[in-house]
Design a protein around this motif. Structure first.
Motif, PDB file in Angstrom:
ATOM      1  N   VAL A 291      17.827-140.249 -54.064  1.00 42.76           N
ATOM      2  CA  VAL A 291      17.322-140.464 -55.423  1.00 42.76           C
ATOM      3  C   VAL A 291      18.402-140.144 -56.447  1.00 42.76           C
ATOM      4  O   VAL A 291      18.599-140.876 -57.427  1.00 42.76           O
ATOM      5  N   ALA A 292      19.134-139.046 -56.232  1.00 43.76           N
ATOM      6  CA  ALA A 292      20.199-138.673 -57.165  1.00 43.76           C
ATOM      7  C   ALA A 292      21.297-139.725 -57.204  1.00 43.76           C
ATOM      8  O   ALA A 292      21.828-140.058 -58.271  1.00 43.76           O
ATOM      9  N   ALA A 293      21.642-140.251 -56.040  1.00 42.47           N
ATOM     10  CA  ALA A 293      22.693-141.262 -55.984  1.00 42.47           C
ATOM     11  C   ALA A 293      22.295-142.519 -56.738  1.00 42.47           C
ATOM     12  O   ALA A 293      23.152-143.254 -57.242  1.00 42.47           O
ATOM     13  N   ALA A 294      20.995-142.769 -56.848  1.00 44.67           N
ATOM     14  CA  ALA A 294      20.508-143.962 -57.530  1.00 44.67           C
ATOM     15  C   ALA A 294      20.289-143.738 -59.014  1.00 44.67           C
ATOM     16  O   ALA A 294      20.010-144.686 -59.743  1.00 44.67           O
ATOM     17  N   ASN A 295      20.416-142.510 -59.478  1.00 47.83           N
ATOM     18  CA  ASN A 295      20.071-142.182 -60.862  1.00 47.83           C
ATOM     19  C   ASN A 295      21.306-141.687 -61.610  1.00 47.83           C
ATOM     20  O   ASN A 295      21.722-140.546 -61.433  1.00 47.83           O
TER      21      ASN A 295
ATOM     22  N   ILE B  34      15.415-146.514 -58.427  1.00 49.54           N
ATOM     23  CA  ILE B  34      15.243-146.248 -59.851  1.00 49.54           C
ATOM     24  C   ILE B  34      13.803-146.532 -60.275  1.00 49.54           C
ATOM     25  O   ILE B  34      13.197-145.786 -61.047  1.00 49.54           O
ATOM     26  N   SER B  35      13.217-147.599 -59.745  1.00 45.61           N
ATOM     27  CA  SER B  35      11.847-147.967 -60.120  1.00 45.61           C
ATOM     28  C   SER B  35      10.833-146.940 -59.646  1.00 45.61           C
ATOM     29  O   SER B  35       9.724-146.875 -60.168  1.00 45.61           O
ATOM     30  N   ARG B  36      11.209-146.124 -58.656  1.00 40.92           N
ATOM     31  CA  ARG B  36      10.278-145.113 -58.147  1.00 40.92           C
ATOM     32  C   ARG B  36      10.386-143.777 -58.881  1.00 40.92           C
ATOM     33  O   ARG B  36       9.578-142.875 -58.647  1.00 40.92           O
TER      34      ARG B  36
ATOM     35  N   ALA C 267      25.047-145.291 -47.192  1.00 38.58           N
ATOM     36  CA  ALA C 267      23.898-144.519 -46.717  1.00 38.58           C
ATOM     37  C   ALA C 267      23.218-143.722 -47.830  1.00 38.58           C
ATOM     38  O   ALA C 267      22.239-143.015 -47.581  1.00 38.58           O
ATOM     39  N   LEU C 268      23.733-143.818 -49.053  1.00 34.28           N
ATOM     40  CA  LEU C 268      23.183-143.082 -50.194  1.00 34.28           C
ATOM     41  C   LEU C 268      23.147-141.575 -49.957  1.00 34.28           C
ATOM     42  O   LEU C 268      22.236-140.881 -50.416  1.00 34.28           O
ATOM     43  N   ASP C 269      24.153-141.055 -49.245  1.00 38.25           N
ATOM     44  CA  ASP C 269      24.218-139.609 -49.028  1.00 38.25           C
ATOM     45  C   ASP C 269      25.402-138.969 -49.754  1.00 38.25           C
ATOM     46  O   ASP C 269      25.625-137.766 -49.643  1.00 38.25           O
ATOM     47  N   ALA C 270      26.168-139.768 -50.475  1.00 43.13           N
ATOM     48  CA  ALA C 270      27.313-139.252 -51.226  1.00 43.13           C
ATOM     49  C   ALA C 270      27.687-140.267 -52.294  1.00 43.13           C
ATOM     50  O   ALA C 270      27.280-141.435 -52.245  1.00 43.13           O
ATOM     51  N   VAL C 271      28.437-139.792 -53.296  1.00 44.33           N
ATOM     52  CA  VAL C 271      28.909-140.650 -54.381  1.00 44.33           C
ATOM     53  C   VAL C 271      30.371-140.343 -54.631  1.00 44.33           C
ATOM     54  O   VAL C 271      30.762-139.169 -54.716  1.00 44.33           O
TER      55      VAL C 271
END
Length: 539
Positions: A53-57, A336-338, A213-217
């Motif tokens: 969620v953080a990676a998407a925001n 983001i929509s969630r 994998a949305l586990d790092a940025v």
């Protein structure tokens, strides 16, 4: 050398309680964050979800930093590092300015200079004290992480990252003290540089590229321009390395050496940017209490206004850039929509709402600092001269609170206006841009409550105005930002006025809450004026 060490000991004795509170508070925040993350996200799947969620925001990335894996230590560092680094920077700027420009204004530096000491000895002693304080800070932060169950090697690197940022800003403050002619100006400039470092790091992180994998940025290039961003690159719990810490230490050494060399050459009271005397006589507006309050506060408030305008410009200019980056990844768009179920929330709205919240904190700080000016006027004897005439204490306070309240509102409006203008320039619809002016003003009621609280403190316990005034603001910020993470009781989180600010445009304006906050602020200001009228002046 013996004289330097004696002066260091004298400074330690003078600042022992302030430094102890700063260091213990920062270390305790790190320990509490680690313990809370371990309790709330002890499971690997839970940590993976929050990191995704953080990676998407981009708002999360701007406020907290970049996630670097789903390990417990990595999540703790992501959640708490940026804020502790800012606190370390502020601790050091206040420390150095207090013992340099502050001592010159108070006459203590002149007394020391009358002895057989080099001009640069007080500054050298201050930098030694700052180095020792940051070493202790790094050790305490590392110890807090270890006590919370994090790996020892990563904890040490994390502590060094925080200490290195503090050391860098100690050197920055030493240079600022040579540039500017007054302690107030030097403090404001040095603190602004800490805020700028946080802002630049936030921009770079918000522009970062998430892993598949949305586990790092991977942070964007702007974060490399920030010392806080360099500390973040040490990656203590993923791929620990002290290279970035050494870069910060080397940069601090260079800046400190330049400041010491210049201090050796300049006379007492001089500066690179000289102070220009004002007119011999005040204007017609300056002969009123409100005009006097404005003249005393205008330069400081201009700094807060500029900071809020820059923050709003970032929201407006970079919001669409971040949105385009996210829209290119369907997985991020879905996440983001969630974030706010049941509503259509755009990336620009989430990003802007987060930055307007920070602008509200800046507005509260501007109001608190304006109230603290009353204490300076009283302790330095100028209020006694003013009140010896027909001016009542209540009228004196009322004029300052009026200017402070208007300035607090203008700071909020500046952030919203700047965001709206920049969004309009990027081609956003006028209606979508205009809502950010309301988003900025939505945080003004909560900021005004802190102003009234500082006024009450000044009226009741004047000698503790500075500590308690800033302390209440810091407590409100921590409760608002970390209350849920630390699993604090709901009633304690609700003590913070920031909890009742409406995060426009993500949510609707809570008119009732805004009205209650304004009523509380007005009642507090009236009570403060009444209480001040009943007490004697206190040096």
């Amino acid at each position: 050398m013996k004289a330097v060490l004696r002066l260091v000991l004298a400074q330690v004795r003078r600042d022992r309680w302030q430094l102890a509170v700063w260091i213990a508070g920062i270390a305790l925040l790190g320990f509490a964050t680690a313990a809370a993350v371990a309790a709330q996200f002890g499971d690997e799947s839970a940590r993976a979800a929050i990191i995704a969620v953080a990676a998407a925001n981009p708002a999360f990335l701007f406020l907290r930093g970049i996630p670097d894996g789903t390990g417990l230590g990595s999540v703790v560092f992501f959640q708490g590092y940026a804020f502790t680094a800012v606190l370390a920077g502020l601790m050091n700027t206040f420390l150095v300015i207090r013992h340099t420009r502050g001592d010159e204004e108070a006459g203590r530096a002149e007394l020391l200079g009358a002895g057989p000491l080099s001009r640069a000895v007080p500054l050298a002693a201050t930098l030694i004290l700052a180095s020792a304080a940051n070493t202790v800070l790094a050790a305490c932060v590392a110890a807090g992480y270890v006590l919370a169950g994090l790996p020892g090697s990563g904890s040490v690197v994390a502590g060094l990252a925080v200490g290195a940022v503090g050391l860098f800003f100690a050197a920055v403050a030493a240079g600022t003290a040579q540039l500017l002619p007054s302690a107030r100006a030097a403090n404001g400039a040095a603190a602004a540089l800490v805020g700028a470092a946080y802002l630049v790091r936030g921009i770079g992180d918000a522009m970062g590229t998430p892993s598949p994998a949305l586990d790092a940025v991977a942070s964007g290039w702007p974060s490399m321009l920030s010392p806080i961003g360099w500390g973040q690159r040490s990656r203590p719990f993923a791929a620990a390395g002290i290279g970035p810490v050494l870069v910060l230490a080397a940069a601090a050494a260079v800046l400190a050496a330049v400041a010491v060399l210049y201090r050796q050459r300049r006379d007492l009271g001089e500066s690179v940017l000289p102070e220009h005397p004002g007119p011999a006589r005040a204007s017609a507006a300056g002969r009123t209490l409100t005009g006097l309050a404005w003249r005393l506060q205008r330069s400081t408030l201009a700094g807060w206004f500029a900071a809020a305008a820059v923050l709003g410009s970032v929201a407006g200019a970079f919001g669409p850039v971040v949105a385009r980056e996210v829209e290119g990844n369907p997985s991020l768009t879905d996440l983001i929509s969630r974030l706010v179920p049941g509503t259509e929330v755009g990336v620009v709205d989430v990003f802007g709402a987060a930055l307007m919240g920070i602008a509200g904190v800046l507005a509260a700080a501007a109001g608190v600092q304006a109230v603290l000016r009353l204490r300076a006027e009283e302790s330095e004897g100028r209020a006694e001269l003013l009140l010896a005439g027909s001016v009542s204490p209540a009228r004196w306070m009322g004029a300052s609170l009026t200017v402070a309240a208007l300035s607090t509102t203008v700071v909020c409006a500046a952030a919203g206006t700047a965001a709206a203008v920049c969004l309009a320039l990027t081609g956003s619809p006028p209606a979508g841009a205009a809502v950010f002016l309301a988003a900025g003003l939505a945080h003004a009621p909560a900021a005004l409550v802190f102003l009234a609280a500082a006024a009450l403190i000044f009226a009741v316990v004047p000698r503790h105005t500075v500590q308690l005034g800033w302390g209440l603001l810091a407590a409100g910020l921590v409760l608002g930002q970390f209350g849920e993470l630390l699993r604090l009781p709901a009633w304690l989180q609700n003590v913070s006025p920031f909890r009742y600010s409406s995060a426009l445009p993500v949510e609707d304006l809570n008119v009732t809450a805004a009205g209650i906050l304004l009523s509380v602020a007005a009642a507090g200001a009236l009570a403060a004026a009444r209480l001040l009228h009943k007490r004697d002046l206190t040096p």
